[in-house]
Design an enzyme around this catalytic site. Structure first.
Site, PDB file in Angstrom:
ATOM      1  N   GLY A  36      -8.760 -91.229 -30.047  1.00 20.47           N
ATOM      2  CA  GLY A  36      -8.146 -90.228 -29.058  1.00 20.47           C
ATOM      3  C   GLY A  36      -6.678 -90.147 -29.844  1.00 20.47           C
ATOM      4  O   GLY A  36      -6.071 -89.021 -29.325  1.00 20.47           O
ATOM      5  N   GLU A  81     -11.762 -96.671 -31.654  1.00 16.62           N
ATOM      6  CA  GLU A  81     -12.941 -95.718 -32.185  1.00 16.62           C
ATOM      7  C   GLU A  81     -11.997 -94.567 -32.741  1.00 16.62           C
ATOM      8  O   GLU A  81     -12.310 -93.541 -32.612  1.00 16.62           O
ATOM      9  CB  GLU A  81     -13.869 -95.129 -31.285  1.00 16.62           C
ATOM     10  N   TYR A 130     -12.917 -83.081 -38.185  1.00 18.81           N
ATOM     11  CA  TYR A 130     -13.388 -82.086 -37.672  1.00 18.81           C
ATOM     12  C   TYR A 130     -13.246 -80.821 -38.117  1.00 18.81           C
ATOM     13  O   TYR A 130     -13.210 -79.569 -37.653  1.00 18.81           O
ATOM     14  CB  TYR A 130     -12.542 -82.073 -36.217  1.00 18.81           C
ATOM     15  N   TYR A 182     -10.473 -73.584 -30.887  1.00 19.69           N
ATOM     16  CA  TYR A 182      -9.255 -74.322 -30.135  1.00 19.69           C
ATOM     17  C   TYR A 182      -7.900 -73.616 -30.125  1.00 19.69           C
ATOM     18  O   TYR A 182      -6.825 -74.333 -29.811  1.00 19.69           O
ATOM     19  CB  TYR A 182      -9.170 -75.672 -30.334  1.00 19.69           C
ATOM     20  N   GLY A 207     -10.818 -91.434 -35.081  1.00 20.49           N
ATOM     21  CA  GLY A 207     -11.333 -90.656 -36.109  1.00 20.49           C
ATOM     22  C   GLY A 207     -10.390 -89.943 -36.862  1.00 20.49           C
ATOM     23  O   GLY A 207      -9.850 -89.966 -37.993  1.00 20.49           O
ATOM     24  N   ARG A 208      -9.688 -88.815 -35.912  1.00 20.48           N
ATOM     25  CA  ARG A 208      -8.815 -88.038 -36.508  1.00 20.48           C
ATOM     26  C   ARG A 208      -7.519 -88.663 -36.987  1.00 20.48           C
ATOM     27  O   ARG A 208      -6.958 -88.190 -38.372  1.00 20.48           O
ATOM     28  CB  ARG A 208      -8.198 -87.263 -35.368  1.00 20.48           C
ATOM     29  N   CYS A 242     -17.579 -61.361 -40.374  1.00 18.29           N
ATOM     30  CA  CYS A 242     -17.322 -60.115 -39.361  1.00 18.29           C
ATOM     31  C   CYS A 242     -17.239 -60.425 -38.114  1.00 18.29           C
ATOM     32  O   CYS A 242     -18.010 -60.479 -37.168  1.00 18.29           O
ATOM     33  CB  CYS A 242     -18.825 -59.340 -39.621  1.00 18.29           C
ATOM     34  N   GLU A 243     -16.184 -61.121 -37.571  1.00 17.81           N
ATOM     35  CA  GLU A 243     -15.757 -61.475 -36.394  1.00 17.81           C
ATOM     36  C   GLU A 243     -14.012 -61.227 -36.304  1.00 17.81           C
ATOM     37  O   GLU A 243     -13.482 -61.772 -37.333  1.00 17.81           O
ATOM     38  CB  GLU A 243     -15.987 -62.819 -36.059  1.00 17.81           C
TER      39      GLU A 243
HETATM   40  N1  LLP Z   1     -15.063 -92.022 -29.584  1.00 15.07           N
HETATM   41  C1  LLP Z   1     -15.903 -91.109 -28.815  1.00 15.07           C
HETATM   42  C2  LLP Z   1     -16.597 -91.574 -27.863  1.00 15.07           C
HETATM   43  C3  LLP Z   1     -15.502 -89.728 -29.025  1.00 15.07           C
HETATM   44  O1  LLP Z   1     -16.177 -88.868 -28.225  1.00 15.07           O
HETATM   45  C4  LLP Z   1     -14.545 -89.315 -30.143  1.00 15.07           C
HETATM   46  C5  LLP Z   1     -14.230 -87.775 -30.136  1.00 15.07           C
HETATM   47  C6  LLP Z   1     -13.628 -90.194 -30.776  1.00 15.07           C
HETATM   48  C7  LLP Z   1     -14.201 -91.599 -30.378  1.00 15.07           C
HETATM   49  C8  LLP Z   1     -12.793 -89.995 -31.885  1.00 15.07           C
HETATM   50  O2  LLP Z   1     -11.680 -89.386 -31.306  1.00 15.07           O
HETATM   51  P1  LLP Z   1     -10.337 -89.019 -32.204  1.00 15.07           P
HETATM   52  O3  LLP Z   1      -9.833 -90.444 -32.512  1.00 15.07           O
HETATM   53  O4  LLP Z   1     -10.862 -88.486 -33.381  1.00 15.07           O
HETATM   54  O5  LLP Z   1      -9.597 -88.084 -31.296  1.00 15.07           O
HETATM   55  N2  LLP Z   1     -13.821 -81.189 -32.540  1.00 15.07           N
HETATM   56  C9  LLP Z   1     -12.324 -81.561 -32.034  1.00 15.07           C
HETATM   57  C10 LLP Z   1     -12.329 -82.974 -31.493  1.00 15.07           C
HETATM   58  C11 LLP Z   1     -13.672 -83.520 -30.703  1.00 15.07           C
HETATM   59  C12 LLP Z   1     -13.521 -85.175 -30.657  1.00 15.07           C
HETATM   60  C13 LLP Z   1     -14.853 -85.407 -29.885  1.00 15.07           C
HETATM   61  N3  LLP Z   1     -14.840 -86.789 -29.665  1.00 15.07           N
HETATM   62  C14 LLP Z   1     -11.375 -81.016 -32.675  1.00 15.07           C
HETATM   63  O6  LLP Z   1     -11.495 -80.439 -33.899  1.00 15.07           O
HETATM   64  O7  LLP Z   1     -10.377 -81.085 -32.455  1.00 15.07           O
END
Ligand code: LLP
Length: 423
Positions: free
Chosen positions: A239, A273, A371, A316, A275-276, A342-343
């Protein structure tokens, strides 16, 4: 910090000019920087120097095999949410015993697959899932390692679609039900309780919601230990936000310091965890201008990348910086950067001040490492872009561009059947 910088007015990925990639691989093209991925992973992992911890990279952010392999080689475990992601992680050489499995809708085949692979822990999100997990484990003569994902009801102050830790969200079990579910789980023969977990949302730009959630989880751990349960792991989820525009998210070091302070005496291994924060600013989408046109009230730049390639602005209202690959002087005026789909919702940027552009010019859509490709689709029967990984002055195509012929793979025309249907 990322490695997409101008040199003599030409935007580079590390030491590779983006013009070269566009010529050799074509556009639209996802470009990832190995040095940036490495830097971000090491900065994040290094932010918890005095704490027993495990970084499980969130595969959903960018699941390209080369990206996963690079991160696994640096020591990352994986956070997976489907059998498909598990298959990717295993194919990329990730260590299942350093990986956790989250998600509200795990099915029996996915659970079996993860048990057979020997994952570290299932983050279970419902009462029924506990029963299915126990049953599946018993069939395999195993005990499944379990944490319950609780919903700490904390407002992460982010976009509603990516908030997950509020009472009204579908994720996790309510805090109030957690204790009883843990006690029930402790009696299920196919389960072995290992930890507690949560994930409150994505693109958070403050530390305080994490701390609020963490404190609630630590209280729960105390209570569970008081009941005689063994809790070794606390999984705080991902997150942590990144800079797309004007955001000021905490640096991982600051995040790590604050979190470590809270957890250090709890006798727990902390699981994270991210990601981003690892992948987001390690990638761009390279796209080429097809046409420019002047509307009655707006100027449009029609590019070859579209919402099917990168849906975040449409879905978003997300901001992605747009940089011309060749820096140009001169006045800028607001333009909509739009794709061929086409949107009306097909845009990469709206009312963005950009200098004059011509057909053939290249643009970089920044912060597109997380993402973006993973959410790409074939809408309007467009093949998904290629992906390249750059390292120094070299690069490798780590996913080839989908060809037109790939788009109809798996489809068939049952001629006699249709003839009967229309007769
Ligand atoms: N762990 C779980 C259980 C999650 O659901 C997620 C993200 C993460 C870790 C990783 O979160 P991060 O560190 O990346 O914030 N598609 C959206 C983001 C959706 C995130 C879903 N879950 C976007 O483009 O902003």
């Amino acid at each position: 910090m990322h490695h997409f910088q101008y040199r003599d007015g030409l935007l580079h990925a590390e030491d590779v000019p983006l013009t070269r990639l566009a010529e050799e691989v074509g556009t639209p093209l996802y470009v990832y920087s190995a040095a940036t991925l490495k830097r971000h992973y090491l900065a994040f992992d290094g932010a918890f120097p005095d704490l027993d911890h495990l970084v499980c990279y969130s595969v959903k952010a960018n699941s390209n095999l080369a990206v996963l392999n690079l991160l696994a080689s640096l020591g990352a475990g994986m956070d997976i949410v489907s059998g498909g992601e598990l298959h990717r992680a295993l194919s990329a050489g990730a260590d299942p015993s350093r990986s956790v499995f989250s998600g509200v809708g795990k099915q029996r085949w996915e659970i079996s697959m993860a048990l057979e692979a020997g994952i570290l822990m299932f983050n279970v999100e419902s009462s029924q899932e506990l029963d299915l997990l126990s049953d599946t484990a018993l069939n395999l003569q195993q005990q499944a390692p379990v944490a319950i994902r609780v919903n700490p009801d904390v407002d992460p102050k982010t976009h509603p679609y990516i908030s997950t830790g509020l009472r009204k969200n579908k994720f996790g079990l309510p805090m109030a039900a957690a204790r009883d579910e843990y006690l029930r789980a402790a009696d299920l023969p196919g389960l072995r309780i290992r930890g507690v977990s949560c994930h409150i949302g994505s693109q958070l730009t403050q530390v305080s919601p994490f701390v609020d959630a963490l404190r609630r989880l630590l209280d729960l751990v105390d209570g569970l230990r008081g009941e005689g349960l063994t809790i070794d792991y606390l999984d705080l989820g991902g997150g942590l936000g990144i800079v797309y525009n004007q955001e000021e998210p905490p640096h991982p070091v600051e995040y790590g310091r604050v979190i470590s302070q809270e957890v250090k005496d709890a006798g727990l291994t902390l699981i994270l965890e991210p990601g981003r924060v690892i992948a987001g600013n390690a990638g761009i989408l390279l796209t080429r201008v097809i046409y420019t046109k002047r509307g009655e009230v707006k100027d449009f730049v029609v590019v070859d990348g579209a919402m099917n390639d990168l849906i975040r602005p449409s879905l978003y209202s997300a901001y992605h910086e747009i940089r011309p690959v060749i820096e140009t002087a001169g006045a800028s005026s607001p333009k909509d950067v739009v794709g061929p789909i086409c949107e009306t919702g097909d845009f990469l940027a709206q009312d963005r001040p950009l200098t004059e552009l011509r057909p053939g010019d290249l643009l970089a859509v920044m912060s597109a490492g997380a993402y973006c490709f993973v959410m790409a689709s074939n809408y309007n029967s467009r093949g998904r872009p290629a992906e390249v990984l750059v390292c120094g002055d070299d690069y490798h195509v780590v996913r080839t561009r989908e060809r037109t012929i790939d788009l109809i793979r798996g489809e068939s025309v049952p001629a006699e059947f249709i003839a009967r249907a229309i007769s």
